[in-house]
Scaffold this active site. Structure first.
Site, PDB file in Angstrom:
ATOM      1  N   SER A  99      13.020   4.699  14.335  1.00 27.60           N
ATOM      2  CA  SER A  99      11.830   4.128  15.352  1.00 27.60           C
ATOM      3  C   SER A  99      12.207   4.074  16.666  1.00 27.60           C
ATOM      4  CB  SER A  99      10.969   3.218  14.574  1.00 27.60           C
ATOM      5  OG  SER A  99      10.416   3.408  13.433  1.00 27.60           O
ATOM      6  N   LEU A 100      12.345   4.992  17.462  1.00 27.14           N
ATOM      7  CA  LEU A 100      12.865   4.895  18.769  1.00 27.14           C
ATOM      8  C   LEU A 100      11.659   3.968  20.024  1.00 27.14           C
ATOM      9  CD1 LEU A 100      15.193   5.310  20.634  1.00 27.14           C
ATOM     10  CD2 LEU A 100      14.000   7.542  21.571  1.00 27.14           C
ATOM     11  N   HIS A 101      10.661   4.676  20.011  1.00 29.05           N
ATOM     12  CA  HIS A 101       9.458   3.867  20.621  1.00 29.05           C
ATOM     13  C   HIS A 101       9.657   3.680  22.434  1.00 29.05           C
ATOM     14  CE1 HIS A 101       7.999   3.776  16.557  1.00 29.05           C
ATOM     15  NE2 HIS A 101       8.317   2.609  16.276  1.00 29.05           N
ATOM     16  N   CYS A 114       2.393  -3.304  15.039  1.00 27.66           N
ATOM     17  CA  CYS A 114       2.416  -3.102  13.717  1.00 27.66           C
ATOM     18  C   CYS A 114       1.655  -4.075  12.833  1.00 27.66           C
ATOM     19  CB  CYS A 114       3.881  -2.733  13.136  1.00 27.66           C
ATOM     20  SG  CYS A 114       3.869  -2.372  11.429  1.00 27.66           S
ATOM     21  N   CYS A 173      -0.033   2.117   9.274  1.00 23.48           N
ATOM     22  CA  CYS A 173       0.784   1.460   8.425  1.00 23.48           C
ATOM     23  C   CYS A 173       0.282  -0.126   8.307  1.00 23.48           C
ATOM     24  CB  CYS A 173       1.926   1.434   9.459  1.00 23.48           C
ATOM     25  SG  CYS A 173       3.268   0.207   8.854  1.00 23.48           S
ATOM     26  N   ASN A 188      -2.023   4.223  16.279  1.00 24.18           N
ATOM     27  CA  ASN A 188      -3.181   4.007  15.303  1.00 24.18           C
ATOM     28  C   ASN A 188      -3.752   2.533  15.698  1.00 24.18           C
ATOM     29  OD1 ASN A 188      -3.842   6.036  13.729  1.00 24.18           O
ATOM     30  ND2 ASN A 188      -1.804   5.737  12.573  1.00 24.18           N
ATOM     31  N   GLY A 203       7.212  -2.504   5.263  1.00 25.22           N
ATOM     32  CA  GLY A 203       8.553  -2.824   5.057  1.00 25.22           C
ATOM     33  C   GLY A 203       9.754  -1.920   5.883  1.00 25.22           C
ATOM     34  N   GLU A 204      10.822  -2.523   5.817  1.00 23.07           N
ATOM     35  CA  GLU A 204      12.209  -1.900   6.451  1.00 23.07           C
ATOM     36  C   GLU A 204      12.922  -1.567   5.427  1.00 23.07           C
ATOM     37  OE1 GLU A 204      13.228  -0.854   9.446  1.00 23.07           O
ATOM     38  OE2 GLU A 204      15.111  -0.606   8.346  1.00 23.07           O
ATOM     39  N   SER A 206      12.686   5.976   6.967  1.00 18.92           N
ATOM     40  CA  SER A 206      12.424   5.484   8.445  1.00 18.92           C
ATOM     41  C   SER A 206      12.894   4.127   8.573  1.00 18.92           C
ATOM     42  CB  SER A 206      10.878   5.504   8.534  1.00 18.92           C
ATOM     43  OG  SER A 206      10.692   5.179   9.858  1.00 18.92           O
ATOM     44  N   CYS A 220       3.717   8.327   1.125  1.00 19.22           N
ATOM     45  CA  CYS A 220       4.253   7.237   2.176  1.00 19.22           C
ATOM     46  C   CYS A 220       4.386   5.969   1.259  1.00 19.22           C
ATOM     47  CB  CYS A 220       3.500   7.066   3.128  1.00 19.22           C
ATOM     48  SG  CYS A 220       3.948   5.809   4.460  1.00 19.22           S
ATOM     49  N   CYS A 260       7.055  -7.667   6.081  1.00 22.41           N
ATOM     50  CA  CYS A 260       8.125  -7.110   6.861  1.00 22.41           C
ATOM     51  C   CYS A 260       8.467  -8.256   8.044  1.00 22.41           C
ATOM     52  CB  CYS A 260       7.790  -5.567   7.904  1.00 22.41           C
ATOM     53  SG  CYS A 260       9.268  -5.091   8.605  1.00 22.41           S
ATOM     54  N   CYS A 305       7.301  -5.856  14.985  1.00 23.73           N
ATOM     55  CA  CYS A 305       7.221  -4.690  16.042  1.00 23.73           C
ATOM     56  C   CYS A 305       5.745  -5.050  16.543  1.00 23.73           C
ATOM     57  CB  CYS A 305       7.370  -3.391  15.425  1.00 23.73           C
ATOM     58  SG  CYS A 305       8.912  -2.895  14.825  1.00 23.73           S
ATOM     59  N   GLU A 326       0.947  -1.149  -0.021  1.00 23.15           N
ATOM     60  CA  GLU A 326      -0.010  -0.191   0.035  1.00 23.15           C
ATOM     61  C   GLU A 326       0.904   1.466   0.089  1.00 23.15           C
ATOM     62  OE1 GLU A 326      -1.842  -1.507   3.509  1.00 23.15           O
ATOM     63  OE2 GLU A 326      -1.300   0.300   4.475  1.00 23.15           O
TER      64      GLU A 326
END
Ligand code: SAH
Length: 350
Positions: free
Chosen positions: A220-222, A127, A340, A296, A167-168, A197, A113, A120, A124, A100
């Site tokens: 992406s720290l989180h 996600c 995402c 989200n 994806g990464e 990212s 985006c 992926c 996470c 997407e």
């Protein structure tokens, strides 16, 4: 058959010259159609077709159509949030999986985006894409074509690109970089308007630093501690926050570009005042900005709660008090499953 999207003008010139024995400028004409006539109604970009390349002789157009594909993606779903103009598309890759991409117009900019992998492998916990596992890496052409599909649906020119779809990027490094070179060198986007990212793959960050590009690196720290981060972002078990920050500092030293840290706020998990104080402590004085992303909700990954606005504001205030620049992601496209990986994972789960 070779797809021409994803090749540079130079490559298209050679491919065309070799395949049908015409002078190089014929390839440049094809590239013009693909990369420089991308707006709706211009007949190129995602809408390019050999049939309508009227500045080429008919015989040549027919020959080209026998040798080359212009596109490889099939747009299968288009959703538009009428309130904020967000458009989300799902497209099928030739071998089946879907990815997407999102178009987000606002007053000043038009952002997209893009996805760089089908699925992926990073899993996470919050996600949607992570629930799919890795399907495969996208080619540079498949990444660029998402951009062209969205540009063909936007009356305004796209100004910004973020690699924050499925994806990464650091696990598909070469193709992501080739796609960036096409977006900037061929289509004309500014390198400064591109953000990559990453979940924080250190070798990827180190390699990107060496390219010395003026793009923005988002990490992406989180979570502010190794324990908490390893729980939310499982790949963190192989790293430490110290090493991650060192790599980001080196990135700044090499490129002069401040790093953006993304921080998904999960109620009761990483949004407490003490978490904010820890984030403030590690980012104080660091050449970075913090981007807060209130979670989200998705129906496919592990369920979390989105913190309420007061909680988000408190978190922000605490971090800002230490002098760190904080921004907050606006929620867009809530009507259309814009989180995402959510659309594809819900509709086309492999
Ligand atoms: N693999 C890259 C790009 C992922 S998507 C990365 O990890 O950075 C871009 C951002 O959206 C990441 O920070 C990701 O953690 C975040 N994200 C994913 N799912 C989300 C959700 N349901 N709510 C809020 N942010 C989410």
């Amino acid at each position: 058959m070779i797809a021409l999207i994803g090749q540079t003008t130079q490559e298209i010139r050679s491919l065309v010259a070799e395949a049908v024995g015409v002078p190089d400028y014929r390839g440049s004409q094809v590239a013009e159609w693909i990369y420089r006539r991308t707006m709706p109604g211009e007949g190129g970009g995602a809408n390019a077709s050999f049939d309508t390349m009227t500045d080429l002789p008919l015989v040549l157009r027919n020959q080209l159509a026998e040798h080359f594909l212009l596109h490889t993606l099939t747009q299968s779903t288009t959703l538009k949030d009428e309130r904020d103009g967000t458009v989300k598309i799902a497209t099928a890759l030739p071998d089946g999986p879907h990815v997407e991409a999102v178009l987000m117009p606002d007053d000043k900019r038009v952002s997209t985006c893009l996805s760089c992998q089908a699925g992926c492998p990073m899993v996470c916990v919050f996600c949607a894409t992570g629930t799919q596992g890795l399907g495969r890496n996208l080619t540079a052409g498949e990444i660029v074509e998402q951009f062209l599909l969205l540009q063909a649906q936007s009356e305004r020119r796209i100004t910004h690109v973020v690699y924050m779809g499925m994806g990464e990027p650091m696990l598909n490094y070469d193709n992501v970089l080739s796609s960036i070179r096409i977006l900037t060198g061929e289509i004309g986007l500014s390198m400064r308007h591109i953000t990559v990212s990453t979940v924080g793959i250190l070798p990827g960050i180190e390699r990107l630093a060496e390219e010395k590009l003026q793009l923005t690196l988002a990490v992406s720290l989180h979570a502010p501690s190794d324990e908490l981060r390893a729980r939310i972002v499982p790949v963190h078990r192989t790293y430490t926050i110290r090493r991650l920050l060192d790599a980001c500092r080196a990135y700044f030293d090499k490129t002069g570009r401040r790093v953006t840290f993304e921080y998904v706020l999960l109620a009761g998990v990483n949004d407490r005042p003490e978490d904010a104080r820890e984030v403030a402590a590690i980012l104080k004085g660091f050449p970075a900005a913090l981007n807060l992303i209130p979670y989200n909700p998705t129906s496919v990954a592990e369920r979390f709660e989105r913190p309420d606005n007061a909680r988000v504001a408190d978190f922000r205030r605490i971090v800002e008090a230490s002098g760190v620049t904080v921004t907050q992601r606006k929620e867009r496209g809530r009507q259309i499953a814009a989180a995402c990986g959510q659309l594809v994972t819900e509709l086309y789960k492999p």
